[in-house]
Design a protein around this motif. Structure first.
Motif, PDB file in Angstrom:
ATOM      1  N   VAL A  43       0.842  -1.204   0.000  1.00 20.74           N
ATOM      2  CA  VAL A  43       0.000   0.000   0.000  1.00 20.74           C
ATOM      3  C   VAL A  43       0.874   1.250   0.000  1.00 20.74           C
ATOM      4  CG1 VAL A  43      -1.577   1.364   1.433  1.00 20.74           C
ATOM      5  CG2 VAL A  43      -2.033  -1.056   1.029  1.00 20.74           C
ATOM      6  N   ILE A  44       1.905   1.271   0.811  1.00 23.55           N
ATOM      7  CA  ILE A  44       2.804   2.422   0.861  1.00 23.55           C
ATOM      8  C   ILE A  44       3.487   2.613  -0.491  1.00 23.55           C
ATOM      9  CG2 ILE A  44       4.966   3.257   1.879  1.00 23.55           C
ATOM     10  CD1 ILE A  44       3.957   2.094   4.549  1.00 23.55           C
ATOM     11  N   LYS A  45       3.921   1.530  -1.101  1.00 20.06           N
ATOM     12  CA  LYS A  45       4.572   1.617  -2.411  1.00 20.06           C
ATOM     13  C   LYS A  45       3.616   2.152  -3.475  1.00 20.06           C
ATOM     14  CE  LYS A  45       6.849  -1.314  -5.809  1.00 20.06           C
ATOM     15  NZ  LYS A  45       7.250  -2.683  -6.142  1.00 20.06           N
ATOM     16  N   LEU A  46       2.386   1.653  -3.497  1.00 20.60           N
ATOM     17  CA  LEU A  46       1.405   2.094  -4.489  1.00 20.60           C
ATOM     18  C   LEU A  46       1.018   3.557  -4.277  1.00 20.60           C
ATOM     19  CD1 LEU A  46      -0.858  -1.058  -4.601  1.00 20.60           C
ATOM     20  CD2 LEU A  46       0.503  -0.162  -6.482  1.00 20.60           C
ATOM     21  N   SER A  56       9.347   6.943   1.984  1.00 18.49           N
ATOM     22  CA  SER A  56       9.696   7.303   3.358  1.00 18.49           C
ATOM     23  C   SER A  56       8.807   8.404   3.923  1.00 18.49           C
ATOM     24  CB  SER A  56      11.160   7.736   3.434  1.00 18.49           C
ATOM     25  OG  SER A  56      11.381   8.869   2.612  1.00 18.49           O
ATOM     26  N   GLN A  57       8.106   9.143   3.072  1.00 20.14           N
ATOM     27  CA  GLN A  57       7.218  10.209   3.538  1.00 20.14           C
ATOM     28  C   GLN A  57       5.819   9.712   3.868  1.00 20.14           C
ATOM     29  OE1 GLN A  57       7.087  13.505   0.867  1.00 20.14           O
ATOM     30  NE2 GLN A  57       9.135  14.197   1.403  1.00 20.14           N
ATOM     31  N   ALA A  72      -0.885   9.228   6.228  1.00 23.94           N
ATOM     32  CA  ALA A  72      -0.421  10.621   6.159  1.00 23.94           C
ATOM     33  C   ALA A  72       0.845  10.679   5.325  1.00 23.94           C
ATOM     34  CB  ALA A  72      -0.140  11.143   7.562  1.00 23.94           C
ATOM     35  N   PHE A  73       0.977  11.800   4.620  1.00 21.43           N
ATOM     36  CA  PHE A  73       2.221  12.051   3.871  1.00 21.43           C
ATOM     37  C   PHE A  73       2.431  13.534   3.739  1.00 21.43           C
ATOM     38  CE2 PHE A  73      -1.178  11.484   0.832  1.00 21.43           C
ATOM     39  CZ  PHE A  73      -1.012  12.499  -0.074  1.00 21.43           C
TER      40      PHE A  73
END
Length: 73
Positions: A43-46, A56-57, A72-73
């Protein structure tokens, strides 16, 4: 500035994609299984690719073990 987004995760999907819902939330389909954090990493990668930000954000604020997450980002 931090942006928070509601995300609904669909693990074990046929292919990876990010859909924007009418209410502004996101639906993330991932081929990863929801075991050992594999789906969260996917999910973070997508989302990083979708929003064009470094992985990383992006941080899962709430719902690390749930299908419904706040990111959050």
């Amino acid at each position: 500035m931090s942006v928070r987004v509601n995300v609904r995760v669909i693990p074990r999907a046929k292919f990876d994609r990010v859909d924007v819902q009418p209410d502004g939330g996101l639906r993330v389909h991932t081929t990863a299984a929801p075991a050992d954090g594999d789906a969260n990493a996917a999910v973070i990668k997508l989302l990083a690719r979708h929003f064009d930000v470094p992985k990383s954000q992006i941080e899962i604020i709430r719902g690390a073990t749930s299908r419904d997450k706040v990111v959050a980002f």
